[in-house]
Design an enzyme around this catalytic site. Structure first.
Site, PDB file in Angstrom:
ATOM      1  N   ARG A   1      -7.342   8.104 -82.648  1.00  0.00           N
ATOM      2  CA  ARG A   1      -6.055   7.591 -82.143  1.00  0.00           C
ATOM      3  C   ARG A   1      -4.886   7.600 -83.133  1.00  0.00           C
ATOM      4  O   ARG A   1      -3.793   7.200 -82.765  1.00  0.00           O
ATOM      5  CB  ARG A   1      -6.212   6.165 -81.603  1.00  0.00           C
ATOM      6  CG  ARG A   1      -7.304   5.972 -80.572  1.00  0.00           C
ATOM      7  CD  ARG A   1      -7.130   6.860 -79.381  1.00  0.00           C
ATOM      8  NE  ARG A   1      -7.930   6.424 -78.239  1.00  0.00           N
ATOM      9  CZ  ARG A   1      -8.124   7.155 -77.163  1.00  0.00           C
ATOM     10  NH1 ARG A   1      -7.609   8.373 -77.075  1.00  0.00           N
ATOM     11  NH2 ARG A   1      -8.841   6.701 -76.146  1.00  0.00           N
TER      12      ARG A   1
ATOM     13  N   ASN B   1      -5.522  14.664 -79.366  1.00  0.00           N
ATOM     14  CA  ASN B   1      -4.609  13.984 -78.426  1.00  0.00           C
ATOM     15  C   ASN B   1      -4.064  12.676 -78.999  1.00  0.00           C
ATOM     16  O   ASN B   1      -4.240  11.602 -78.449  1.00  0.00           O
ATOM     17  CB  ASN B   1      -5.267  13.772 -77.063  1.00  0.00           C
ATOM     18  CG  ASN B   1      -6.581  13.045 -77.138  1.00  0.00           C
ATOM     19  OD1 ASN B   1      -7.207  12.984 -78.193  1.00  0.00           O
ATOM     20  ND2 ASN B   1      -7.000  12.470 -76.038  1.00  0.00           N
TER      21      ASN B   1
ATOM     22  N   ASP C   1      -8.181  18.830 -75.895  1.00  0.00           N
ATOM     23  CA  ASP C   1      -8.994  17.796 -75.239  1.00  0.00           C
ATOM     24  C   ASP C   1      -8.177  16.695 -74.563  1.00  0.00           C
ATOM     25  O   ASP C   1      -7.159  16.262 -75.062  1.00  0.00           O
ATOM     26  CB  ASP C   1      -9.978  17.164 -76.220  1.00  0.00           C
ATOM     27  CG  ASP C   1     -10.930  16.232 -75.486  1.00  0.00           C
ATOM     28  OD1 ASP C   1     -11.320  16.583 -74.360  1.00  0.00           O
ATOM     29  OD2 ASP C   1     -11.247  15.150 -76.009  1.00  0.00           O
TER      30      ASP C   1
ATOM     31  N   HIS D   1     -18.260  17.848 -73.282  1.00  0.00           N
ATOM     32  CA  HIS D   1     -18.775  16.853 -72.322  1.00  0.00           C
ATOM     33  C   HIS D   1     -19.148  17.391 -70.934  1.00  0.00           C
ATOM     34  O   HIS D   1     -18.558  17.019 -69.914  1.00  0.00           O
ATOM     35  CB  HIS D   1     -17.818  15.672 -72.185  1.00  0.00           C
ATOM     36  CG  HIS D   1     -16.349  15.986 -72.118  1.00  0.00           C
ATOM     37  ND1 HIS D   1     -15.815  16.907 -71.259  1.00  0.00           N
ATOM     38  CD2 HIS D   1     -15.304  15.486 -72.806  1.00  0.00           C
ATOM     39  CE1 HIS D   1     -14.506  16.950 -71.425  1.00  0.00           C
ATOM     40  NE2 HIS D   1     -14.181  16.098 -72.372  1.00  0.00           N
TER      41      HIS D   1
ATOM     42  N   ASN E   1     -13.721  10.332 -68.231  1.00  0.00           N
ATOM     43  CA  ASN E   1     -13.454  11.701 -67.784  1.00  0.00           C
ATOM     44  C   ASN E   1     -14.135  12.702 -68.716  1.00  0.00           C
ATOM     45  O   ASN E   1     -13.837  12.703 -69.900  1.00  0.00           O
ATOM     46  CB  ASN E   1     -11.938  11.951 -67.780  1.00  0.00           C
ATOM     47  CG  ASN E   1     -11.577  13.252 -67.087  1.00  0.00           C
ATOM     48  OD1 ASN E   1     -12.381  13.776 -66.315  1.00  0.00           O
ATOM     49  ND2 ASN E   1     -10.416  13.790 -67.374  1.00  0.00           N
TER      50      ASN E   1
ATOM     51  N   ASP F   1     -17.677  11.285 -77.489  1.00  0.00           N
ATOM     52  CA  ASP F   1     -16.358  11.225 -76.830  1.00  0.00           C
ATOM     53  C   ASP F   1     -15.780   9.814 -76.984  1.00  0.00           C
ATOM     54  O   ASP F   1     -15.187   9.250 -76.050  1.00  0.00           O
ATOM     55  CB  ASP F   1     -16.441  11.643 -75.355  1.00  0.00           C
ATOM     56  CG  ASP F   1     -15.059  11.924 -74.748  1.00  0.00           C
ATOM     57  OD1 ASP F   1     -14.056  11.886 -75.497  1.00  0.00           O
ATOM     58  OD2 ASP F   1     -14.981  12.162 -73.535  1.00  0.00           O
TER      59      ASP F   1
ATOM     60  N   PHE G   1      -8.996   6.549 -68.607  1.00  0.00           N
ATOM     61  CA  PHE G   1     -10.363   7.063 -68.763  1.00  0.00           C
ATOM     62  C   PHE G   1     -10.839   6.863 -70.201  1.00  0.00           C
ATOM     63  O   PHE G   1     -10.090   7.144 -71.141  1.00  0.00           O
ATOM     64  CB  PHE G   1     -10.387   8.571 -68.505  1.00  0.00           C
ATOM     65  CG  PHE G   1     -10.145   8.972 -67.084  1.00  0.00           C
ATOM     66  CD1 PHE G   1     -11.167   8.889 -66.149  1.00  0.00           C
ATOM     67  CD2 PHE G   1      -8.915   9.462 -66.680  1.00  0.00           C
ATOM     68  CE1 PHE G   1     -10.956   9.295 -64.834  1.00  0.00           C
ATOM     69  CE2 PHE G   1      -8.689   9.870 -65.376  1.00  0.00           C
ATOM     70  CZ  PHE G   1      -9.708   9.786 -64.445  1.00  0.00           C
ATOM     71  N   GLY G   2     -12.102   6.458 -70.394  1.00  0.00           N
ATOM     72  CA  GLY G   2     -12.648   6.484 -71.750  1.00  0.00           C
ATOM     73  C   GLY G   2     -13.607   5.352 -72.055  1.00  0.00           C
ATOM     74  O   GLY G   2     -13.480   4.242 -71.536  1.00  0.00           O
TER      75      GLY G   2
HETATM   76 ZN   LIG Z   1     -12.268  15.544 -72.962  1.00  0.00          ZN
END
Ligand SMILES: [Zn+2]
Length: 421
Positions: free
Chosen positions: A59, A89, A146, A225, A271, A298, A316-317
């Site tokens: 992050r 990301n 990603d 994934h 996701n 992930d 998502f996560g």
């Molecule tokens: Zn991904």
């Protein structure tokens, strides 16, 4: 340093001694060595290589309220993970040498684990304009957008040609956005629970695209994934045809299914979404027969506020880097797979696939990354016991097998559990 214990690695299995020198593995042997002052007696404990997680989100920069390189590193060593590939990301996205070197610098300052950044495929991960592969290649281990993937066939094909030219893999989040949307896997349970569904074809079509692009360009494409039976079948077939593709699966896709979303918990919103039972069986089979090469986390931490909402609006996560090792014990027991064959998927194999050098095994000259774990002890996953800023895990309040007692990085102890004498 000398460590005595039940050694489990690719090249040595059984009781023995590891001799470390200058941060590297000097030798592994059955008999007690004469030299050495520092002595760790891990007799009845498992001594394994530091885990390698090829898919995590730390992050930083941009979302430090979710995780930082420091909190992510601390979470990693708590989970026995000593090498991590971080995804691009962030904000700004990892799409230039300057930002990527900043991440490496931060990782170096924290100094607990090795962090290998990936570069975005397109500028800002927007899917329109390719990054400069040539100038980025020496800074990263792979290219990935990603969280998404370029939706344009043409741009993805161009990306693969560049990746091939610079000799780096593309790690692809295979998803056709036009076909996805929704909050869980589409099927009988999404209908029963009244939650919007994501069809499996949103993934498998992208997997098929990736494989054709790998065949045509000769680029190594690593599919991230994997979550559906159709994807596993397509990948299996591609490997038979010796197309340069590899694949990964997360531990949560091996342990939870769409049926588990009965409680509509945002902590189970991920996701790609949690698989159906049938998909999960195919993932396990793919793992055993080698179609799926590695297991990743992930790791996707979020703040409490961000996940404190209903399933349809939550992001998502799953925060997963601290539950990977324990999950391997669960998966081994649940599916009657040998622990060492699972261990390979998070140590030796990722190192080999991503050219990470001499790590993930215990052989002379390998990096001295070692984890001592007590497989007979259990720990409770709580907001307090997790060192990650992200407490968003479906394991919350569960008690898991496998307690990390010591994590050693480059021959130095970087994490010490509570129960070590
Ligand atoms: Zn991904």
């Amino acid at each position: 340093m000398i460590i005595k214990g039940e050694i489990l690695s690719h090249s040595y299995q059984g009781k023995g001694y590891i001799v470390l020198k200058n941060g590297l593995i000097k030798k592994v042997q059955q008999d007690k060595p004469k030299e050495g002052k520092d002595y760790i007696d891990a007799e009845d404990k498992l001594v394994i290589p530091g885990l390698i997680d090829m898919h995590a989100h730390f992050r930083e920069p941009g979302y430090e309220h979710r995780e930082t390189i420091e909190s992510g590193s601390k979470a990693a060593i708590h989970g026995g993970v000593t090498t991590v590939a971080v995804m691009p990301n962030t904000n700004p996205a990892l799409d230039s040498p300057r930002i990527i070197e900043h991440v490496k610098q931060r990782a170096h300052e924290v100094g607990l684990i090795d962090i290998f950044p990936t570069s975005a495929i397109t500028e800002g991960r927007k899917g329109n304009k390719l990054v400069n592969f040539k100038s980025l290649a020496s800074h990263v281990i792979a290219f990935s957008d990603d969280g998404t993937t370029p939706q344009s066939f043409k741009i993805f094909l161009e990306a693969a040609k560049f990746a091939r030219a610079v000799g780096k893999p593309i790690a692809d989040h295979a998803e056709i956005k036009e076909l996805s949307g929704g909050s869980m896997r589409e099927g009988q349970f999404s209908k029963r629970y009244g939650v919007s569904g994501i069809p499996d074809i949103a993934e498998s079509i992208a997997v098929a695209r990736d494989i054709e692009v790998a065949r045509y360009t000769g680029a190594h494409i690593h599919i991230q994934h994997l979550s559906t039976k159709a994807s596993v079948e397509i990948l299996k077939n591609a490997k038979k045809r010796t197309i340069p593709v590899t694949g990964e699966v997360t531990h949560h896709h091996l342990l939870f299914t769409d049926e588990d979303l009965k409680d509509r918990s945002p902590f189970k919103k991920v996701n790609p979404p949690l698989p159906t039972q049938e998909d999960q069986e195919a993932l396990v089979k793919g793992l055993i027969d080698g179609t799926i090469d590695i297991i990743v986390t992930d790791h996707a931490p979020y703040s409490k506020e961000e996940k404190s909402t209903d399933i349809e609006s939550a992001p998502f996560g799953i925060s997963g880097i601290e539950t990977l090792l324990s999950s391997l014990f669960l998966i081994a027991e649940m599916y009657e797979i040998s622990f060492v064959s699972l261990l390979e998927k998070v140590t030796w194999k990722p190192a080999k696939i991503f050219n990470l050098g001499l790590r993930g095994d215990f052989a002379p000259g390998y990096v001295g990354d070692i984890v001592i774990v007590d497989p007979n002890k259990r720990w409770k996953v709580t907001e307090k016991s997790l060192l990650s800023k992200g407490k968003n895990t479906p394991f919350l309040n569960r008690t898991l097998p496998g307690v990390v007692e010591l994590t050693i990085k480059n021959g130095k102890i970087v994490y010490r559990g509570d129960n070590v004498d």
